[in-house]
Design an enzyme around this catalytic site. Structure first.
Site, PDB file in Angstrom:
ATOM      1  N   ASP A 315       1.603   4.580   5.430  1.00 20.43           N
ATOM      2  CA  ASP A 315       2.515   5.118   4.410  1.00 20.43           C
ATOM      3  C   ASP A 315       2.971   6.550   4.706  1.00 20.43           C
ATOM      4  O   ASP A 315       3.927   7.034   4.100  1.00 20.43           O
ATOM      5  CB  ASP A 315       1.853   5.065   3.029  1.00 20.43           C
ATOM      6  CG  ASP A 315       1.668   3.629   2.550  1.00 20.43           C
ATOM      7  OD1 ASP A 315       2.420   2.739   3.007  1.00 20.43           O
ATOM      8  OD2 ASP A 315       0.768   3.381   1.728  1.00 20.43           O
ATOM      9  N   LYS A 342       8.386  -3.026   4.974  1.00 19.81           N
ATOM     10  CA  LYS A 342       7.946  -2.319   3.764  1.00 19.81           C
ATOM     11  C   LYS A 342       9.079  -2.396   2.731  1.00 19.81           C
ATOM     12  O   LYS A 342       9.929  -3.269   2.820  1.00 19.81           O
ATOM     13  CB  LYS A 342       7.582  -0.872   4.112  1.00 19.81           C
ATOM     14  CG  LYS A 342       6.331  -0.768   4.987  1.00 19.81           C
ATOM     15  CD  LYS A 342       5.079  -1.105   4.201  1.00 19.81           C
ATOM     16  CE  LYS A 342       3.830  -1.101   5.061  1.00 19.81           C
ATOM     17  NZ  LYS A 342       2.694  -1.713   4.381  1.00 19.81           N
TER      18      LYS A 342
HETATM   19  C1  S3P Z   1      -1.567  -0.740   0.334  1.00 22.42           C
HETATM   20  C2  S3P Z   1      -1.631  -1.157   1.630  1.00 22.42           C
HETATM   21  C3  S3P Z   1      -0.534  -0.936   2.573  1.00 22.42           C
HETATM   22  C4  S3P Z   1       0.412   0.155   2.086  1.00 22.42           C
HETATM   23  C5  S3P Z   1       0.792   0.006   0.655  1.00 22.42           C
HETATM   24  C6  S3P Z   1      -0.441   0.001  -0.225  1.00 22.42           C
HETATM   25  C7  S3P Z   1      -2.733  -1.031  -0.523  1.00 22.42           C
HETATM   26  O1  S3P Z   1       0.184  -2.133   2.729  1.00 22.42           O
HETATM   27  O2  S3P Z   1       1.567   0.201   2.878  1.00 22.42           O
HETATM   28  O3  S3P Z   1       1.639   1.062   0.249  1.00 22.42           O
HETATM   29  O4  S3P Z   1      -2.845  -0.436  -1.616  1.00 22.42           O
HETATM   30  O5  S3P Z   1      -3.554  -1.865  -0.135  1.00 22.42           O
HETATM   31  P1  S3P Z   1      -0.297  -3.290   3.747  1.00 22.42           P
HETATM   32  O6  S3P Z   1      -1.611  -3.728   3.294  1.00 22.42           O
HETATM   33  O7  S3P Z   1       0.726  -4.372   3.615  1.00 22.42           O
HETATM   34  O8  S3P Z   1      -0.282  -2.639   5.090  1.00 22.42           O
END
Ligand code: S3P
Length: 429
Positions: A315, A342
């Protein structure tokens, strides 16, 4: 939400002290687990972002009483049994809501539908559909694997699953489903992702075991409500930490900040780049490290982010790329293809906006190379309705020559509605 544009003028430096609203990842998890725990959970400093409001809206639709107190405290009464929602569950812009809640819904004795906004309707869901189907849930998506989703929950059995991608959301969906499964469920991931789900499950009273990148949970465990103060969001802090690192004379302190090692890699990267960083008052709350961070400018050199580090910083990569031109040797990002799926295609949008500001950069399938030692000029920034792009380029705009206009600035409300006001409160001109 009505769209609006904001003008960002160049800054001299960044000075002050901040406390940030609660971490988005932790807020989602605490709210979801509160919904299935026995008793009333009380959460202070809960995320103010629209994404976490989507999660709270969904658990309310599932029959849980939710009360917001005048001091901001959120109270959630757990349901012994969630209720079948009368209408489709609205996940808004939030992939975390849709993916992680699906894990819980897969284990319920009813059918339901989940939908999202235009951006969420384009995001891939096969990553959770495949393992949840293997556990015994029936899940269908509208087109291929894109939302809306229909989940027919029921009896689940434990699985041993290796995720093809490293995703904390996927791991969490499987572990949540594992609570409702017979026997044990294990998830193994190629690179370790944020461990808030593991910490939160333990905080609510569940037992888990971990061995390297594999985590396991036994089905049938009952959860108990907690009282917690959600630590400040480090992915929101990232914009201020990077801005502060850029300008000589900057000195920024952020208190009550989440410093869980699976989330705090940005501090390591900023140190490698040359920023001066110190951490004090470290404490642990419900398994999460929290502390005060001070960041001062240092001459920024360059960095390559790849492999496990790209996963840990997923992020924060847009803002790191956006400050790349202000470093001496540049910022290179590899192994980050996930950025393309994303809230927007973040690789394409970062490249487009850097070029709009007059910078050279090389866009790759799985990342970017942003050469250092480049001057940026103020420009019209297209956020693509993506909160992290809007905020990353507000930071880039602080170091540019001339004013920039951030289009789609309202998108900051997804994770951090206070961002632009707080930015103005610490920027000196
Ligand atoms: C998150 C995991 C990430 C991140 C998202 C929040 C989480 O995504 O990009 O903003 O809270 O588990 P991914 O698990 O798809 O990588």
């Amino acid at each position: 939400m009505e769209e609006f544009s904001l003008i960002i003028r160049p800054a001299k430096n960044v000075l002050g002290a901040l406390r940030l609203p609660g971490d988005k990842s932790i807020s989602h998890r605490y709210a979801m687990l509160a919904a299935i725990a026995r008793g009333t959970t009380r959460l202070r400093n809960f995320s103010t972002g629209a994404d976490c409001a989507s999660t709270v809206g969904c658990i309310h639709q599932l029959g849980c009483a939710v009360r917001k107190h005048p001091d901001g405290m959120l109270e959630i009464d757990g349901c012994e049994q969630l209720a079948a929602p009368a209408q489709s569950l609205d996940c808004g812009n939030s992939g975390s809501t849709m993916r992680m809640l699906s894990g819980i819904l897969a284990g319920q004795n009813f059918s339901c539908r989940l939908h999202g906004d235009e951006s969420l309707s384009r995001r891939p869901m096969a990553r959770i559909m495949t393992p949840l189907r293997l556990m015994g849930a029936e899940i269908t998506a509208a087109a291929g694997d894109r939302p809306p989703l229909e989940i027919h929950g029921g009896k689940l059995h434990g699985i041993g699953y290796t995720t093809p991608i490293s995703s904390a959301q996927v791991k969490s969906a499987i572990l949540f489903a594992g609570l409702f499964a017979t026997d044990e469920t294990s998830v193994e991931e190629p690179h370790r992702t944020r461990d808030h789900t593991e910490q939160a499950l333990r905080a609510f009273g569940a037992e888990l075991s971990r061995s390297r990148n594999r985590v396991s949970v036994r089905g049938g465990q009952k959860l108990t409500a907690i009282e917690a103060v959600v630590p400040g969001d480090i992915s929101s802090a990232a914009f201020f930490l990077c801005a502060s690192a850029l300008f000589p004379g900057s000195n920024l302190v952020i208190e009550n900040l989440l410093l869980n090692p699976t989330r705090a890699s940005l501090l390591d990267v900023l140190k490698i780049l040359g920023a001066r960083i110190s951490v004090i008052n470290l404490e642990e709350h419900h398994g999460e490290l929290v502390g005060t961070v001070k960041v001062e400018h240092g001459k920024l050199t360059g960095v390559t982010i790849e492999g496990a580090q790209s996963v840990a910083l997923i992020d924060e990569l847009p803002v790191l790329a956006a400050i790349g031109p202000y470093t001496r040797d540049g910022v290179e990002i590899r192994d980050a293809k996930e950025l393309r799926v994303k809230e927007s295609d973040r690789i394409a949008l970062v490249a487009r906006n850097l070029r709009a500001m007059g910078a050279e950069c090389e866009e790759r399938d799985d990342g970017l190379r942003v050469p250092g030692n480049q001057k940026l000029r103020g420009a019209e920034i297209d956020s693509g309705g993506d909160h992290r792009i809007a905020m990353a380029f507000a930071v880039a705009a602080l170091g540019a020559e001339g004013e920039s206009v951030i289009h789609g600035a309202e998108s900051a409300r997804i994770s951090f509605p206070e961002f632009f006001t707080m930015l103005e409160s610490v920027v000196e001109r």
